[in-house]
Motif scaffolding. Structure first.
Motif, PDB file in Angstrom:
ATOM      1  N   GLU A  35       4.187 -40.474  97.557  1.00  0.00           N
ATOM      2  CA  GLU A  35       4.944 -41.432  96.761  1.00  0.00           C
ATOM      3  C   GLU A  35       6.128 -41.944  97.586  1.00  0.00           C
ATOM      4  OE1 GLU A  35       6.232 -39.234  93.390  1.00  0.00           O
ATOM      5  OE2 GLU A  35       4.218 -38.868  92.625  1.00  0.00           O
ATOM      6  N   LYS A 135       0.000 -36.529  86.406  1.00  0.00           N
ATOM      7  CA  LYS A 135       0.190 -37.949  86.710  1.00  0.00           C
ATOM      8  C   LYS A 135      -0.695 -38.822  85.820  1.00  0.00           C
ATOM      9  CE  LYS A 135       1.929 -39.583  90.133  1.00  0.00           C
ATOM     10  NZ  LYS A 135       3.226 -40.250  90.435  1.00  0.00           N
ATOM     11  N   GLN A 136      -1.901 -38.371  85.536  1.00  0.00           N
ATOM     12  CA  GLN A 136      -2.786 -39.128  84.654  1.00  0.00           C
ATOM     13  C   GLN A 136      -2.206 -39.222  83.250  1.00  0.00           C
ATOM     14  OE1 GLN A 136      -6.550 -37.106  84.967  1.00  0.00           O
ATOM     15  NE2 GLN A 136      -6.934 -37.829  87.057  1.00  0.00           N
ATOM     16  N   ARG A 139       0.667 -41.636  83.390  1.00  0.00           N
ATOM     17  CA  ARG A 139       0.203 -43.024  83.552  1.00  0.00           C
ATOM     18  C   ARG A 139      -0.262 -43.610  82.234  1.00  0.00           C
ATOM     19  NH1 ARG A 139       0.224 -47.348  84.193  1.00  0.00           N
ATOM     20  NH2 ARG A 139      -0.506 -48.725  85.854  1.00  0.00           N
ATOM     21  N   ARG A 140      -0.863 -42.782  81.383  1.00  0.00           N
ATOM     22  CA  ARG A 140      -1.285 -43.267  80.064  1.00  0.00           C
ATOM     23  C   ARG A 140      -0.087 -43.513  79.150  1.00  0.00           C
ATOM     24  NH1 ARG A 140      -5.471 -39.350  80.979  1.00  0.00           N
ATOM     25  NH2 ARG A 140      -4.265 -37.777  79.838  1.00  0.00           N
ATOM     26  N   GLU A 143       3.546 -47.741  80.315  1.00  0.00           N
ATOM     27  CA  GLU A 143       2.803 -48.973  80.536  1.00  0.00           C
ATOM     28  C   GLU A 143       3.230 -49.633  81.845  1.00  0.00           C
ATOM     29  OE1 GLU A 143       3.256 -51.528  77.237  1.00  0.00           O
ATOM     30  OE2 GLU A 143       2.316 -50.167  75.795  1.00  0.00           O
ATOM     31  N   PRO A 144       2.293 -50.302  82.519  1.00  0.00           N
ATOM     32  CA  PRO A 144       2.651 -50.988  83.773  1.00  0.00           C
ATOM     33  C   PRO A 144       3.514 -52.212  83.508  1.00  0.00           C
ATOM     34  CG  PRO A 144       0.401 -51.519  83.139  1.00  0.00           C
ATOM     35  CD  PRO A 144       0.869 -50.457  82.176  1.00  0.00           C
ATOM     36  N   GLN A 150       9.508 -47.246  84.407  1.00  0.00           N
ATOM     37  CA  GLN A 150       8.416 -47.608  85.293  1.00  0.00           C
ATOM     38  C   GLN A 150       7.691 -46.365  85.790  1.00  0.00           C
ATOM     39  OE1 GLN A 150       9.914 -50.160  88.409  1.00  0.00           O
ATOM     40  NE2 GLN A 150      10.967 -51.516  86.987  1.00  0.00           N
ATOM     41  N   TYR A 151       6.462 -46.560  86.200  1.00  0.00           N
ATOM     42  CA  TYR A 151       5.634 -45.480  86.713  1.00  0.00           C
ATOM     43  C   TYR A 151       5.635 -45.505  88.235  1.00  0.00           C
ATOM     44  CZ  TYR A 151       1.391 -42.835  87.810  1.00  0.00           C
ATOM     45  OH  TYR A 151       0.487 -41.938  88.331  1.00  0.00           O
ATOM     46  N   GLU A 153       3.827 -45.071  91.437  1.00  0.00           N
ATOM     47  CA  GLU A 153       2.456 -45.000  91.934  1.00  0.00           C
ATOM     48  C   GLU A 153       2.368 -43.985  93.072  1.00  0.00           C
ATOM     49  OE1 GLU A 153      -0.073 -46.415  90.658  1.00  0.00           O
ATOM     50  OE2 GLU A 153       0.772 -48.000  89.393  1.00  0.00           O
TER      51      GLU A 153
END
Length: 207
Positions: A35, A135-136, A139-140, A143-144, A150-151, A153
């Motif tokens: 990251e 992380k999954q 991520r759910r 939202e992007p 913020q997520y 990546e």
């Protein structure tokens, strides 16, 4: 279910953060994800029946300092603990550390929380889960898009290629994490950070 996992009883407690070890080069073997190393302030967000609270890496309640983030936090969950960093986005979209402290007092609307881990979700203790599963789940939840939450990546390709790309973007380096590792508070050898030599280590914040 322990005290830390209660949703409708006592409030969730601050969890001391997992801290990466500084290394000269990122790991090159398989089983790691990478990251961007953000030059911000390490922050933990706790959501529960008592509302939203934000803590510094030392466990200090900084909710009033980060009030725009607290007010903007709307996630599809009843309770959660998120690990991440508070940054100020610069003109090129990269974190701008020199203005972070000034923004906290003068322009708090510029503050953004970048989430890179989740330790609790609706009564479940996620800390023992492998990193990629956490992380999954994160991520759910996040939202992007460009918003207050913020997520972060992650990338699973070669660390040196990522390091060069991040350097061109003006960031400080990368954080490498074992994909199968649980979350454990304190100094860690399953989280590694590799920085650039263009600035002295005393000037690096956050981590």
């Amino acid at each position: 279910m322990g005290k830390r996992d209660k949703v409708d009883g006592d409030r969730l407690e601050f969890i001391p953060p997992q801290m990466p070890t500084l290394v000269e080069q990122p790991p090159q073997d398989e089983g790691w994800v990478h990251e961007a190393w953000l030059d911000g302030y390490r922050t933990q967000i706790i959501i529960d029946k008592g509302g939203v609270r934000l803590y510094s890496k030392n466990g200090r309640d900084w909710t009033t300092k980060y009030w725009p983030i607290a007010l903007a936090l709307e996630l599809p969950c009843r309770a959660a603990i998120l690990d991440g960093e508070v940054i100020v986005s610069g003109e090129q979209g990269t974190p701008d550390s020199p203005v972070l402290e000034a923004a906290i007092w003068n322009e708090p609307s510029r503050l953004v929380f970048v989430a890179f881990d989740i330790l609790h979700l609706d009564g479940r203790n996620l800390a023992p889960w492998p990193l990629l599963q956490r992380k999954q789940a994160l991520r759910r939840l996040v939202e992007p898009g460009v918003r207050k939450i913020q997520y972060s990546e992650h990338f699973e390709c070669g660390a040196l290629a990522i390091l060069r790309a991040i350097e061109k973007a003006g960031l400080d380096g990368i954080i490498s994490k074992r994909a199968d590792s649980p979350y454990r508070s304190g100094p860690s050898k399953t989280w590694l950070k590799a920085r650039y030599l263009r600035k002295p280590i005393s000037n690096l914040r956050g981590w």
